[in-house]
Design an enzyme around this catalytic site. Structure first.
Site, PDB file in Angstrom:
ATOM      1  CE  LYS A 129      -1.819   2.935   2.298  1.00 26.81           C
ATOM      2  NZ  LYS A 129      -1.630   4.363   1.903  1.00 26.81           N
ATOM      3  CD  GLU A 179      14.131   1.376   9.326  1.00 26.57           C
ATOM      4  OE1 GLU A 179      14.446   2.472   9.823  1.00 26.57           O
ATOM      5  OE2 GLU A 179      14.707   0.308   9.613  1.00 26.57           O
ATOM      6  CB  CYS A 184      13.701   9.409   7.484  1.00 30.30           C
ATOM      7  SG  CYS A 184      14.567   8.378   6.295  1.00 30.30           S
ATOM      8  CD  GLU A 227      10.493  13.181  10.781  1.00 28.36           C
ATOM      9  OE1 GLU A 227       9.355  12.711  10.925  1.00 28.36           O
ATOM     10  OE2 GLU A 227      11.410  12.599  10.157  1.00 28.36           O
TER      11      GLU A 227
HETATM   12  P1  NAD Z   1       2.687   8.538   7.420  1.00 28.30           P
HETATM   13  O1  NAD Z   1       2.961   7.780   8.671  1.00 28.30           O
HETATM   14  O2  NAD Z   1       1.664   9.605   7.457  1.00 28.30           O
HETATM   15  O3  NAD Z   1       2.226   7.560   6.252  1.00 28.30           O
HETATM   16  C1  NAD Z   1       3.030   6.459   5.849  1.00 28.30           C
HETATM   17  C2  NAD Z   1       2.125   5.383   5.280  1.00 28.30           C
HETATM   18  O4  NAD Z   1       1.300   4.882   6.335  1.00 28.30           O
HETATM   19  C3  NAD Z   1       1.171   5.882   4.189  1.00 28.30           C
HETATM   20  O5  NAD Z   1       1.053   4.894   3.187  1.00 28.30           O
HETATM   21  C4  NAD Z   1      -0.146   6.045   4.933  1.00 28.30           C
HETATM   22  O6  NAD Z   1      -1.277   5.911   4.121  1.00 28.30           O
HETATM   23  C5  NAD Z   1      -0.053   4.890   5.918  1.00 28.30           C
HETATM   24  N1  NAD Z   1      -0.903   5.034   7.105  1.00 28.30           N
HETATM   25  C6  NAD Z   1      -1.366   6.158   7.693  1.00 28.30           C
HETATM   26  N2  NAD Z   1      -2.124   5.846   8.774  1.00 28.30           N
HETATM   27  C7  NAD Z   1      -2.138   4.497   8.868  1.00 28.30           C
HETATM   28  C8  NAD Z   1      -2.731   3.568   9.778  1.00 28.30           C
HETATM   29  N3  NAD Z   1      -3.478   3.974  10.800  1.00 28.30           N
HETATM   30  N4  NAD Z   1      -2.513   2.250   9.570  1.00 28.30           N
HETATM   31  C9  NAD Z   1      -1.749   1.821   8.542  1.00 28.30           C
HETATM   32  N5  NAD Z   1      -1.166   2.654   7.646  1.00 28.30           N
HETATM   33  C10 NAD Z   1      -1.356   3.973   7.815  1.00 28.30           C
HETATM   34  O7  NAD Z   1       4.087   9.107   6.915  1.00 28.30           O
HETATM   35  P2  NAD Z   1       4.363  10.058   5.661  1.00 28.30           P
HETATM   36  O8  NAD Z   1       3.930  11.438   5.991  1.00 28.30           O
HETATM   37  O9  NAD Z   1       3.857   9.415   4.424  1.00 28.30           O
HETATM   38  O10 NAD Z   1       5.954   9.994   5.575  1.00 28.30           O
HETATM   39  C11 NAD Z   1       6.801  10.855   6.295  1.00 28.30           C
HETATM   40  C12 NAD Z   1       7.399  10.137   7.473  1.00 28.30           C
HETATM   41  O11 NAD Z   1       8.095   8.974   7.014  1.00 28.30           O
HETATM   42  C13 NAD Z   1       8.437  10.962   8.203  1.00 28.30           C
HETATM   43  O12 NAD Z   1       8.255  10.803   9.584  1.00 28.30           O
HETATM   44  C14 NAD Z   1       9.757  10.353   7.754  1.00 28.30           C
HETATM   45  O13 NAD Z   1      10.822  10.543   8.646  1.00 28.30           O
HETATM   46  C15 NAD Z   1       9.379   8.922   7.622  1.00 28.30           C
HETATM   47  N6  NAD Z   1      10.317   8.187   6.768  1.00 28.30           N
HETATM   48  C16 NAD Z   1      11.153   7.291   7.351  1.00 28.30           C
HETATM   49  C17 NAD Z   1      12.071   6.603   6.582  1.00 28.30           C
HETATM   50  C18 NAD Z   1      12.991   5.606   7.201  1.00 28.30           C
HETATM   51  O14 NAD Z   1      13.437   4.730   6.476  1.00 28.30           O
HETATM   52  N7  NAD Z   1      13.288   5.694   8.480  1.00 28.30           N
HETATM   53  C19 NAD Z   1      12.139   6.831   5.209  1.00 28.30           C
HETATM   54  C20 NAD Z   1      11.263   7.755   4.647  1.00 28.30           C
HETATM   55  C21 NAD Z   1      10.342   8.421   5.445  1.00 28.30           C
END
Ligand code: NAD
Length: 489
Positions: A185, A258, A292, A391
């Site tokens: 997803k 992650e 990130c 963050e």
């Molecule tokens: P997010 O947590 O809002 O969304 C990530 C994914 O989770 C999306 O596909 C979203 O639809 C899904 N999601 C949202 N709510 C959910 C739920 N209740 N259950 C299951 N899935 C759900 O994050 P974002 O805004 O898309 O991405 C930014 C974040 O990602 C930042 O915090 C960044 O640091 C982190 N990030 C981490 C890494 C890493 O490898 N450590 C890499 C890239 C981004």
């Protein structure tokens, strides 16, 4: 202007780009619009939004396909992964432009991400035939111990928007290489390049049900994709990661998370000033700080502080902020209006906490509807301020002045996160001490905190990561289980 996360029920359309379930392209009963953050009137496409029932069907398809895929030869898996890699790399310019258009990255960043995805598929095409177990002597007489590796089974993958092809690639490629089936997803903000990736996987010869794509909003995925699977691999925010970890522990399934970072870049008095400024510029502001691994905390020793701030602010003023289609652009937009407002809110918060805006602090060009922000540098900040603890995920960094190395290390470690870190110094002693004592999964010496190879482990400590590492040979630890057999002679 529409929020790209909005699911439009009224947009039942035959032109929607479908979900891929059990080897078939399946429309949803709603669509989500993929909008260009540099120009939100530019609709990249309408993507089918999977219902919860369809998400569950995707899990069932992956379950049904699992036994045959587990028994498939490692050569056939490797061949499929190589074919996928070849197509990704052959189409790198086109796919890179799509990444740039949907995620707001510069053309070079989009291209670099696609190349990395291709290299990841190549790497795991090799690993598919290389991975294996271990034979050890028993501590008892006349017994041999054989440790073999087996696929975990069905894996759910939930990914963010800031690396819309590299992150799916670094989950999908090892999962397939080691004999697992999966459901992905992708982020609702960037469904485009993941959709292309599944077209590529289909053409590469993946049997039906082995890899399934479902688009949709997060909460539905949280309900549907954690039932009936053996493992979940998630990349995204800490808030979402917490929910997934709770659901996974309830079901006793394997979980890999992650998440975010608040990565420190330490600059010591003896640093090469040009190197330090380059590291900060790249680490804090490239990709509009939406990494990130971004260096959002610049921990700078007293003796170099003023020279560093002056040189960095000077370079920041020259950064080209704008539409990534313009080759002069170095910093693209942030992902959407909501994120822009959130970042502007943090800039106000920083001011109210007593930090000084030394550069930026405002929208780049209020005359466009693109989500552009000038890279922003705070000075006079303390590590206790919320701008240094939370963050922000935008082109915002804060300088924390310290007396020297010991205080710098203490401040670097005083954070709930532990993903990446960096130090700029010409002292071998301090570089080595930092490498060994900073609490982060990645650490950089005289390099930006972002910018990583594809073949070595990736992950952090504390709230940044949970579970086994991603990427490189270490990925085998998440995507396989070991079985230990004792054999009496
Ligand atoms: P997010 O947590 O809002 O969304 C990530 C994914 O989770 C999306 O596909 C979203 O639809 C899904 N999601 C949202 N709510 C959910 C739920 N209740 N259950 C299951 N899935 C759900 O994050 P974002 O805004 O898309 O991405 C930014 C974040 O990602 C930042 O915090 C960044 O640091 C982190 N990030 C981490 C890494 C890493 O490898 N450590 C890499 C890239 C981004």
């Amino acid at each position: 202007m529409r929020d790209p996360s909005t699911i439009h029920d009224e947009e039942r359309t035959v032109t929607q780009k479908a979900n891929f379930i059990n080897g078939a392209w399946v429309n949803g009963d709603a669509t989500l619009a993929n909008l260009n953050p540099a120009d939100p009137q530019d609709v990249i496409g309408q993507y089918a939004c999977a219902s919860e029932a369809q998400m569950r069907q995707a899990v069932e398809a992956a379950r049904a396909a699992a036994p045959a895929w587990e028994r498939s030869t490692t050569q056939s898996r490797s061949d499929i992964l190589f074919r996928a890699a070849n197509e990704i790399l052959a189409r790198k310019e086109e796919l890179g432009a799509l990444v740039s258009r949907e995620a707001g990255k510069t053309q070079a960043e989009g291209l670099g991400e696609v190349v990395r995805a291709g290299q990841i598929f190549q790497f795991f095409a090799g690993e598919a035939v290389r991975y294996g177990g271990e034979n050890l002597p028993s501590v008892r007489p006349d017994i041999g111990v054989q440790i073999s590796r087996h696929p975990v089974g069905v894996v759910s993958m939930i990914t963010p928007w800031n690396f819309p092809i590299a992150i799916p690639a670094w989950k999908i490629a090892p999962a397939l290489a080691f004999g697992n089936t999966l459901v992905l997803k992708p982020s609702e903000h960037t469904p485009g390049v993941a959709w292309e990736l599944f077209n590529i996987l289909e053409r590469a010869g993946l049997p039906p049900g082995v890899a399934n794509l479902v688009n949709g909003e997060g909460a539905a995925a949280g309900r549907a994709l954690l039932e009936g699977v053996d493992a979940v691999s998630f990349t995204g925010s800490v808030a979402t990661g917490r929910k997934i970890a709770a659901a996974a522990s309830e079901r006793m399934i394997r979980v890999q998370l992650e998440m975010g970072g608040k990565n420190p870049l330490v600059v010591l008095d003896d640093a090469d000033l040009d190197v330090a400024v380059e590291c900060a510029l790249n680490g804090a502001f490239y990709s509009a700080g939406q990494r990130c691994t971004a260096s959002s905390r610049l921990i700078v020793a007293d003796g170099i502080h003023d020279r560093f701030v002056e040189a960095l602010a000077g370079r920041m003023r020259k950064l080209g902020v704008g539409d990534p289609r313009d080759p002069a652009t170095q910093i693209g937009p942030v992902i959407n209006a909501q994120q822009l407002e959130k970042i502007l809110g943090y800039i106000e918060l920083g001011r109210s906490e007593g930090a000084t805006v030394a550069e930026g602090g405002k929208r780049a060009d209020a005359s466009t509807t693109g989500h552009f922000l000038r890279p922003t540098l705070f000075t006079d900040s303390s590590n206790a301020m919320r701008i240094n603890r939370e963050e922000i995920f935008g082109p915002v960094a804060a300088v924390i002045r310290v007396s020297g190395y010991d205080e710098a290390l203490q401040v670097a470690n005083d954070t709930p996160f532990g993903l990446s870190s960096g130090i700029c110094t010409t002292s071998h002693k301090h570089a080595n001490h930092f490498r060994l004592n900073v609490r982060s999964g990645l650490t950089m010496v005289n390099l930006p905190t972002a910018g990583l190879d594809y073949h070595v482990p990736f992950g952090g400590t504390k709230a940044s990561s949970f579970g086994p590492r991603e990427q490189g040979r270490y990925a085998v630890d998440f995507y396989t289980s070991t079985k230990t057999a004792y054999i009496g002679y």
